[in-house]
Design a protein around this motif. Sequence first.
Motif, PDB file in Angstrom:
ATOM      1  N   HIS A  29       0.815  -1.209   0.000  1.00  0.00           N
ATOM      2  CA  HIS A  29       0.000   0.000   0.000  1.00  0.00           C
ATOM      3  C   HIS A  29       0.850   1.260   0.000  1.00  0.00           C
ATOM      4  O   HIS A  29       0.313   2.368  -0.148  1.00  0.00           O
ATOM      5  CB  HIS A  29      -0.923   0.013   1.228  1.00  0.00           C
ATOM      6  CG  HIS A  29      -2.159  -0.806   1.060  1.00  0.00           C
ATOM      7  ND1 HIS A  29      -2.237  -2.133   1.441  1.00  0.00           N
ATOM      8  CD2 HIS A  29      -3.373  -0.497   0.530  1.00  0.00           C
ATOM      9  CE1 HIS A  29      -3.447  -2.603   1.182  1.00  0.00           C
ATOM     10  NE2 HIS A  29      -4.164  -1.635   0.626  1.00  0.00           N
ATOM     11  N   SER A  30       2.150   1.123   0.210  1.00  0.00           N
ATOM     12  CA  SER A  30       3.031   2.281   0.256  1.00  0.00           C
ATOM     13  C   SER A  30       3.527   2.626  -1.145  1.00  0.00           C
ATOM     14  O   SER A  30       3.376   1.829  -2.086  1.00  0.00           O
ATOM     15  CB  SER A  30       4.213   1.996   1.190  1.00  0.00           C
ATOM     16  OG  SER A  30       3.761   1.651   2.482  1.00  0.00           O
ATOM     17  N   LEU A  31       4.127   3.779  -1.281  1.00  0.00           N
ATOM     18  CA  LEU A  31       4.591   4.207  -2.601  1.00  0.00           C
ATOM     19  C   LEU A  31       5.709   5.237  -2.448  1.00  0.00           C
ATOM     20  O   LEU A  31       5.903   5.814  -1.380  1.00  0.00           O
ATOM     21  CB  LEU A  31       3.437   4.802  -3.415  1.00  0.00           C
ATOM     22  CG  LEU A  31       2.579   5.883  -2.739  1.00  0.00           C
ATOM     23  CD1 LEU A  31       3.155   7.278  -2.971  1.00  0.00           C
ATOM     24  CD2 LEU A  31       1.153   5.840  -3.252  1.00  0.00           C
ATOM     25  N   THR A  41       7.790   8.574  -4.715  1.00  0.00           N
ATOM     26  CA  THR A  41       7.674   9.532  -5.806  1.00  0.00           C
ATOM     27  C   THR A  41       9.015  10.215  -6.011  1.00  0.00           C
ATOM     28  O   THR A  41       9.662  10.637  -5.039  1.00  0.00           O
ATOM     29  CB  THR A  41       6.613  10.599  -5.485  1.00  0.00           C
ATOM     30  OG1 THR A  41       5.374   9.959  -5.214  1.00  0.00           O
ATOM     31  CG2 THR A  41       6.447  11.561  -6.643  1.00  0.00           C
ATOM     32  N   HIS A  50       6.232   7.280   0.977  1.00  0.00           N
ATOM     33  CA  HIS A  50       5.058   7.430   1.842  1.00  0.00           C
ATOM     34  C   HIS A  50       4.647   6.037   2.317  1.00  0.00           C
ATOM     35  O   HIS A  50       4.249   5.185   1.509  1.00  0.00           O
ATOM     36  CB  HIS A  50       3.904   8.086   1.080  1.00  0.00           C
ATOM     37  CG  HIS A  50       4.238   9.429   0.497  1.00  0.00           C
ATOM     38  ND1 HIS A  50       3.819  10.616   1.039  1.00  0.00           N
ATOM     39  CD2 HIS A  50       4.991   9.768  -0.595  1.00  0.00           C
ATOM     40  CE1 HIS A  50       4.272  11.630   0.318  1.00  0.00           C
ATOM     41  NE2 HIS A  50       4.989  11.135  -0.681  1.00  0.00           N
ATOM     42  N   HIS A 109       6.551   0.255  -4.544  1.00  0.00           N
ATOM     43  CA  HIS A 109       6.464   0.669  -5.952  1.00  0.00           C
ATOM     44  C   HIS A 109       6.318   2.175  -6.076  1.00  0.00           C
ATOM     45  O   HIS A 109       5.915   2.872  -5.142  1.00  0.00           O
ATOM     46  CB  HIS A 109       5.294  -0.038  -6.634  1.00  0.00           C
ATOM     47  CG  HIS A 109       5.449  -1.523  -6.668  1.00  0.00           C
ATOM     48  ND1 HIS A 109       6.403  -2.166  -7.425  1.00  0.00           N
ATOM     49  CD2 HIS A 109       4.770  -2.504  -6.002  1.00  0.00           C
ATOM     50  CE1 HIS A 109       6.310  -3.476  -7.246  1.00  0.00           C
ATOM     51  NE2 HIS A 109       5.329  -3.706  -6.385  1.00  0.00           N
ATOM     52  N   SER A 121       4.747   5.717  -7.462  1.00  0.00           N
ATOM     53  CA  SER A 121       3.397   6.215  -7.735  1.00  0.00           C
ATOM     54  C   SER A 121       3.206   6.483  -9.220  1.00  0.00           C
ATOM     55  O   SER A 121       2.105   6.333  -9.755  1.00  0.00           O
ATOM     56  CB  SER A 121       3.144   7.501  -6.945  1.00  0.00           C
ATOM     57  OG  SER A 121       4.112   8.485  -7.290  1.00  0.00           O
ATOM     58  N   THR A 122       4.288   6.882  -9.906  1.00  0.00           N
ATOM     59  CA  THR A 122       4.226   7.095 -11.360  1.00  0.00           C
ATOM     60  C   THR A 122       5.394   6.354 -12.010  1.00  0.00           C
ATOM     61  O   THR A 122       5.342   5.158 -12.200  1.00  0.00           O
ATOM     62  CB  THR A 122       4.269   8.598 -11.700  1.00  0.00           C
ATOM     63  OG1 THR A 122       5.413   9.195 -11.070  1.00  0.00           O
ATOM     64  CG2 THR A 122       3.008   9.295 -11.202  1.00  0.00           C
ATOM     65  N   ASP A 157       9.567   5.238 -12.082  1.00  0.00           N
ATOM     66  CA  ASP A 157      10.699   4.964 -11.189  1.00  0.00           C
ATOM     67  C   ASP A 157      12.034   5.173 -11.885  1.00  0.00           C
ATOM     68  O   ASP A 157      13.079   4.838 -11.333  1.00  0.00           O
ATOM     69  CB  ASP A 157      10.619   3.537 -10.644  1.00  0.00           C
ATOM     70  CG  ASP A 157      10.685   2.487 -11.759  1.00  0.00           C
ATOM     71  OD1 ASP A 157      10.776   2.867 -12.957  1.00  0.00           O
ATOM     72  OD2 ASP A 157      10.627   1.287 -11.438  1.00  0.00           O
TER      73      ASP A 157
END
Length: 580
Positions: free
Chosen positions: A126-128, A130, A151, A316, A318-319, A321
């Motif tokens: 659930h984390s990400l 950026t 986050h 992972h 958010s947009t 990497d």
Amino acid sequence: MTLFSLQLWQIISKTTCTVTMFRSVLKYILSFVTLFGLIFLLRNITIGQNFRMSALYEFQNRIQSSNQSRSRLTLHDNHTLYPHWGQPLSPEEELEEGDLLDSIAWPQPPPGSAPPNLSRTSDPAHSLFTIVPSKNEQRWYVGDQLEVQVHLHDFEGRPKRYGGDFLLARLHSPKCKAGVAGQVLDHKNGLYSARFPLLWEGSAQVAVTMVHSSEAVAVLRRLREKRPDRVYFFSFFRRGNHSEKMLCNVCLPQDEGPLCNFTDPHSGDQWFCYKPKMLSCDARYSHSMGGYAKNLITEKEALLFKRGKNVKVAIHASTTDTINVLPARNGSSSQKPDPVKLATSGYYYQDSWRPLGGVTMRQFDTPSAITQCLTNKLVYMYGDSTLRQWFEFLLTVLPDMKKLNLENPKKSGPFMAVDSTRNILLEYRFHGPPIRIQPVMVSELRYIANELDGLTGGPNTVVVLGIWAHFSTFPVEVYMHRLRHIRKAVARLLDRARETVVVIRTANPQEPGRAGNVYNSDWLMLQQDAVLRSMFKGLDVMLVDAWQMCLAHRLPHNLHPPRAIVKDMAKLTIDFGRWQ
């Protein structure tokens, strides 16, 4: 008898009876008062004891809840069960130990909070993260610094509001076979920053991994401080045909039997075994690992150490990497970020390690080049099996090195190899206990500090040290104590032979175990690694940064790094400074 005499006799009889009764009553009253007083006294003693114990408990909890001196207090707590634990420190050593404990203090969950349900703990899925936009119109150049914001969220997708999670970050390029370790900063509110130096042109991909949640780290901290018996050891005692197998460790409860004290008289390194029933302490002849203690954590806590779920799982983007790195703006690819600012010791490029910070490393691509550099050298290696890998690597690349058959165990050694033509000596010896290893003779148990004191040293002497993996199940003060004596021995060696080359191998990350690395967690290793770097700072020693080398490389983490990384570690050691 006259009437007067009769009356007088009656009065006397009544008086005597009254006195006798009074004495009896007084006796009972005194007995009751004495008994009551005794009960009152005992009650007050008990209350006083309970009050003192309660006050001590509250005082200890108050100190232990702070970020400073948590582990140090635990050692004092353990004096109840382990009165022989630890030796008195000098004021300077006590100050240093406090500073070291402060330097590795780790953010904790909010004080007073109960252990949360799994749903409230950090979930990498659930984390990400950026990538922070560049200040140069979304363009990055060699020599710049890349920043990533991470986050953390729980299993229900809610943002975490406190820190303490253990993250690793890496920037890499499969095309260039390049990689560099990132520096992670904990903002203590569920947000983290990862920073990377941009060191090569072309594609660069960010990888962020959650090794442990903050809740799992709290469990690991408790185990390290409260359960030094997570790994146990045995020694055999023998006299004639009679032998006894006894439990041994750095510390043992004295209330379970008399102890044999095998503390080293020179280095002060502690080791104890329970005394055999029929034999004396001097009948000890072997040492071996017993096993791992079971049922260390609750079923609820075990949910925090699930491989593929919340132990070493990727976070992972958010947009995107990936970024594209352009050549340095001044037209030269030699521009590099400040390695001290980012604490970057080097990076991989084309599968070859390139050190930073003014350290150069030539490419020893042939056995003859390595042989030439080692000619007339005496190389002494002291440490665990991760250092034994170096000995084994050099044996395979130096064709004229002959390993002497000392008929020692395959893993524990000691080992020795020579090239009499070029006057090269290689020697490897395991460090003293604690060592998790197959049975080894007590006569072969040597402490590194003692071995160093036995060396003459000089411009042709090279000493390589690597000691970390076998201390992860003990309070970190045990590791500090061992390093303190090794450091003193290194200083004595350099004082009498300042041209001696001393190389120290750091810890490295590893693969998660079946128990989620409750015993050998990367977090435990990272804490020890920070202590090692601090304690040898300022000494004229070379550091092989195994942690960053393994983190930057494309191959999976392993307690015993693959040959490709071992090769670069050995080559870096060969090329350090004053070998010519």
